[in-house]
Design a protein around this motif. Structure first.
Motif, PDB file in Angstrom:
ATOM      1  N   LEU A  35      38.130  24.631  10.074  1.00 46.18           N
ATOM      2  CA  LEU A  35      36.761  24.105  10.025  1.00 46.18           C
ATOM      3  C   LEU A  35      35.972  24.897   9.007  1.00 46.18           C
ATOM      4  CD1 LEU A  35      36.145  23.831  13.875  1.00 46.18           C
ATOM      5  CD2 LEU A  35      36.482  21.894  12.333  1.00 46.18           C
ATOM      6  N   ASP A  36      34.978  24.267   8.387  1.00 49.37           N
ATOM      7  CA  ASP A  36      34.146  24.950   7.403  1.00 49.37           C
ATOM      8  C   ASP A  36      33.086  25.789   8.103  1.00 49.37           C
ATOM      9  OD1 ASP A  36      35.519  23.838   5.270  1.00 49.37           O
ATOM     10  OD2 ASP A  36      34.270  22.025   5.279  1.00 49.37           O
ATOM     11  N   LEU A  37      32.186  26.384   7.291  1.00 53.11           N
ATOM     12  CA  LEU A  37      31.048  27.120   7.858  1.00 53.11           C
ATOM     13  C   LEU A  37      30.155  26.163   8.632  1.00 53.11           C
ATOM     14  CD1 LEU A  37      29.866  29.568   5.050  1.00 53.11           C
ATOM     15  CD2 LEU A  37      30.899  30.168   7.224  1.00 53.11           C
ATOM     16  N   GLY A  38      29.573  26.665   9.683  1.00 52.63           N
ATOM     17  CA  GLY A  38      28.713  25.805  10.492  1.00 52.63           C
ATOM     18  C   GLY A  38      27.556  26.558  11.107  1.00 52.63           C
ATOM     19  N   ILE A  39      26.859  25.872  11.992  1.00 52.27           N
ATOM     20  CA  ILE A  39      25.708  26.430  12.699  1.00 52.27           C
ATOM     21  C   ILE A  39      26.102  26.619  14.160  1.00 52.27           C
ATOM     22  CG2 ILE A  39      23.290  26.089  13.335  1.00 52.27           C
ATOM     23  CD1 ILE A  39      23.086  24.133  10.974  1.00 52.27           C
ATOM     24  N   ALA A  40      25.948  27.843  14.666  1.00 47.31           N
ATOM     25  CA  ALA A  40      26.237  28.130  16.070  1.00 47.31           C
ATOM     26  C   ALA A  40      24.940  28.022  16.872  1.00 47.31           C
ATOM     27  CB  ALA A  40      26.838  29.515  16.226  1.00 47.31           C
ATOM     28  N   LEU A  41      24.967  27.198  17.906  1.00 43.10           N
ATOM     29  CA  LEU A  41      23.800  27.007  18.760  1.00 43.10           C
ATOM     30  C   LEU A  41      24.146  27.468  20.169  1.00 43.10           C
ATOM     31  CD1 LEU A  41      24.144  24.175  16.862  1.00 43.10           C
ATOM     32  CD2 LEU A  41      21.809  23.933  17.663  1.00 43.10           C
ATOM     33  N   LEU A  42      23.338  28.365  20.704  1.00 43.42           N
ATOM     34  CA  LEU A  42      23.506  28.820  22.082  1.00 43.42           C
ATOM     35  C   LEU A  42      22.427  28.177  22.933  1.00 43.42           C
ATOM     36  CD1 LEU A  42      24.803  30.702  24.208  1.00 43.42           C
ATOM     37  CD2 LEU A  42      23.109  32.427  23.541  1.00 43.42           C
ATOM     38  N   THR A  43      22.834  27.445  23.974  1.00 41.34           N
ATOM     39  CA  THR A  43      21.890  26.848  24.911  1.00 41.34           C
ATOM     40  C   THR A  43      22.057  27.534  26.263  1.00 41.34           C
ATOM     41  OG1 THR A  43      23.314  25.116  25.847  1.00 41.34           O
ATOM     42  CG2 THR A  43      22.303  24.672  23.695  1.00 41.34           C
ATOM     43  N   THR A  44      21.272  27.095  27.217  1.00 45.39           N
ATOM     44  CA  THR A  44      21.385  27.656  28.560  1.00 45.39           C
ATOM     45  C   THR A  44      22.672  27.247  29.247  1.00 45.39           C
ATOM     46  OG1 THR A  44      20.090  25.768  29.345  1.00 45.39           O
ATOM     47  CG2 THR A  44      18.895  27.821  28.910  1.00 45.39           C
ATOM     48  N   HIS A  45      23.394  26.257  28.693  1.00 43.83           N
ATOM     49  CA  HIS A  45      24.582  25.737  29.348  1.00 43.83           C
ATOM     50  C   HIS A  45      25.831  25.757  28.472  1.00 43.83           C
ATOM     51  CE1 HIS A  45      21.248  24.113  31.671  1.00 43.83           C
ATOM     52  NE2 HIS A  45      22.083  23.845  32.649  1.00 43.83           N
TER      53      HIS A  45
END
Length: 386
Positions: A35-45
């Motif tokens: 996979l290429d570079l991406g955006i990591a998103l942390l949510t409450t779940h």
């Protein structure tokens, strides 16, 4: 990587975004994921990863799958990483980019930094386990039976309106708490200023074994906490009247600091000194300049001066220009030559003011300059030497 499932990246009911970080690459164990570079998103779940270029390529991992995680420091040619250890893959898992993996952990490689804050927020979520208290979705009656992995999602206008209402309530609560804390801080600041004045008055008589030097020093510490009654627009209106009253207060306040600094201070120093003393009632740069322009009309012992270079200073009226020039000439003659930095160290001034004094002496013809690759250096003008 076989714990990840494909997702549309939309937040579900009761799910809140905690933090996101660009420039994150995924590793399947020790192997770099395809996979290429991406955006990591942390949510409450969940932990969500979205491709930076192709937003339709989006995968997620429930935080309930995480056993523990650890930080891996950056090295030569290597980015800092967060290693996330996971529970075994469940049988009813939704499809994802990997069907099988020989590793029981993944790595998040942070190419654009941000791993420290991401690690901290992940630690908070794993401690609080908010996904257990607020399930990410609630069953909604529907005739279509639209389901994803055994969970019913809130879709359409109803789901959007519900999420917007929750966001609005959360924002209102945060704003209310912020202003409440700010109000408490302002009240406490005023109380501390009043306390400092009270204690300073009580020690005027030097009761007990306090020496005179200790008394003076203690009073200066207390009174440096702030101006008791700063001139503000609320108390003195606006326009010329406000600047006149502010100039009078500045004239009283700046007298001692100017005497300690040789009779002159750069306007930037004055700005910092005044705003530190005013506490919560901060002064704008424009108001400070306009107030300083009123020194001479009010016949105060201070004046605003602008050098040829544009540097603005506040100086005492008693501050003699001839003494400034003589001091610069004497020091340059004693040392043979001086730079602005060396002159500043000798007199305990800022480099900016030291340079202006040397330029003033040069303008009057008492010293001359040598401007070379080594910098600007001033020498005595031998043509004027008797």
């Amino acid at each position: 990587m076989d714990r990840f499932s494909w997702t549309n990246g939309l937040l579900e009911i009761n799910e809140t975004l905690v933090i996101q970080q660009r420039g994150v690459r995924l590793y399947d164990g020790d192997d770099k994921a395809k996979l290429d570079l991406g955006i990591a998103l942390l949510t409450t779940h969940r932990l969500i990863w979205r491709d930076q270029k192709n937003h339709e390529c989006c995968i997620s991992l429930p935080l309930s799958q995480v056993i523990f995680f650890e930080e891996q420091a950056a090295g030569i040619g290597k980015s800092a990483k967060i290693v996330v250890h996971l529970h075994p893959c469940t049988e009813n898992k939704e499809p994802g980019p990997y069907q099988h993996s020989k590793f029981s952990f993944i790595k998040l490689s942070f190419k654009e930094h941000g791993q420290i804050e991401f690690n901290r927020r992940l630690s908070e979520e794993m401690t609080q386990k908010r996904w257990e208290n607020t399930p990410a979705s609630q069953p909604i009656p529907t005739t279509s039976g639209s389901r994803a992995g055994g969970r019913t999602r809130a879709v359409g206008i109803v789901g959007i309106e519900r999420k917007l209402e929750e966001k609005r309530k959360e924002t209102d609560k945060s704003i209310s708490e912020a202003f409440e804390d700010l109000s408490k801080l302002m009240v406490k600041a005023k109380e501390m200023v009043e306390l400092s004045r009270s204690i300073a008055n009580k020690i005027k008589d030097k009761q007990g074994d306090i020496t005179e030097d200790e008394t003076i020093r203690f009073k200066s510490y207390l009174l440096s906490m702030g101006i008791a009654n700063p001139v503000t627009r609320d108390t003195h209106g606006s326009g010329t009247h406000y600047h006149l009253q502010l100039a009078k207060q500045l004239g009283t306040m700046l007298q001692a600091p100017l005497e300690e600094r040789g009779g002159m201070m750069a306007l930037t120093e004055v700005y910092c000194l005044v705003n530190r003393a005013r506490g919560m009632e901060l002064l704008s740069p424009e108001d400070l300049v306009n107030a300083c322009k009123q020194f001479e009309p009010l016949k105060l012992p201070l004046r605003l001066r602008v050098f040829d270079s544009g540097v603005m200073v506040v100086q005492l009226q008693s501050h003699s220009e001839e003494e400034m020039i003589a001091s610069a000439l004497d020091n340059v003659s004693d040392k043979g030559s001086l730079t602005a930095e060396e002159f500043a160290k000798l007199l305990g001034l800022s480099v900016l003011l030291a340079k202006e004094r040397l330029l003033l002496a040069e303008k009057m013809g008492h010293i001359c300059r040598d401007d070379s690759v080594e910098g600007l250096r001033f020498y005595p003008n031998l043509f004027c030497t008797p």
